[in-house]
Design an enzyme around this catalytic site. Structure first.
Site: not given
Ligand code: CTP
Ligand code: CA
Length: 235
Positions: A33-36
């Site tokens: 995943g990512n930090r958004s």
């Protein structure tokens, strides 16, 4: 006075905005995943609804509090997705019935090539686990390719630079690949961008010309972007 002038200036406009960050499963309990957090997309959805648009938010794994702030606003319809491929099919359905399409979601560029049916176990994987990732489709470029006459497709570009000239150069290169009507350039990094309340953006058009600039809260930036969108819809 500025606030009053904006009220209902998007009356009758149908807008869909994607937000958050996709999760690409590795096995039933793990993902890439990512930090958004989805703050910028949620701010656009809420401001557009306040200005009279009928709004759909395609929400990819939004931060819980951010999602709550939108759900509390009954004027916004929420469609939940998780992976890049799910986001792609939801956006393809929604863009068919919307005048303005905004892609703020942080779409994973790659997904695990194989998804394990059961939990990956250390006893099977050993001391080193190699995960092969394959490219996800470019959702924004696909939406631009099927854009209808009069429809506006807006993208975001996240770059890890704080130098304005470099941000513009990277953004113009990206714009040549995307072909969006508007591309919103912003700086992200370990501290700026994802999850933060304040942001700073430069907006370029399809030819790479600067058409707007905004800094402040994500709500202020949302309103500045919606001003640029409203101006384009009006001509
Ligand atoms: N985007 C998309 N589909 C992808 C990747 C990105 O639709 N598979 C969209 C994002 O929602 C954003 C825009 O494309 O509106 C730019 O995303 P960004 O990550 O900045 O650019 P990329 O084209 O993925 O290039 P890179 O990450 O290599 O800089
Ligand atoms: Ca990317």
């Amino acid at each position: 006075i500025v606030e009053e002038a904006r009220v209902a200036d998007l009356d009758g406009v149908r807008l869909v905005v994607s937000a958050g960050g996709t999760r690409e499963p590795l096995d039933p309990v793990r993902f890439v995943g990512n930090r958004s957090t989805g703050k910028q997309g949620a701010a656009i959805a809420l401001s557009a609804a306040r200005r009279g648009a009928s709004v759909t938010l395609v929400a990819a794994e939004l931060d819980g509090a951010v999602l709550q702030s939108v759900v509390a606003e009954s004027a916004v319809r929420v469609v939940s997705v998780s992976t890049a491929l799910e986001l792609q099919s939801a956006m393809s359905v929604e863009s068919a019935s919307n005048d303005v399409v905004v892609m703020t979601a942080a779409v994973a560029d790659y997904r695990p090539a194989e998804v394990a049916d059961g939990k990956i176990k250390k006893d099977d994987a050993g001391d080193e686990l190699i995960v092969r990732l394959v490219r996800n489709p470019d959702v924004l470029a696909g939406l631009v390719a099927v854009r209808r006459a009069g429809q506006l497709v807006v993208g975001f570009a996240a770059e890890t630079t704080h130098d304005r000239a470099e941000l513009l150069a990277l953004g113009r290169t990206k714009q040549r690949r995307k072909g969006a009507d508007l591309l919103v350039l912003n700086s992200v990094g370990w501290t700026a961008g994802f999850g933060s309340d304040d942001t700073e953006v430069v907006v370029i058009d399809a030819e790479g010309r600067e058409v707007a600039e905004a800094r402040g809260s994500k709500h202020e930036v949302a309103d500045a972007l919606l001003d640029a969108i409203a101006a384009r819809l009006a001509r």
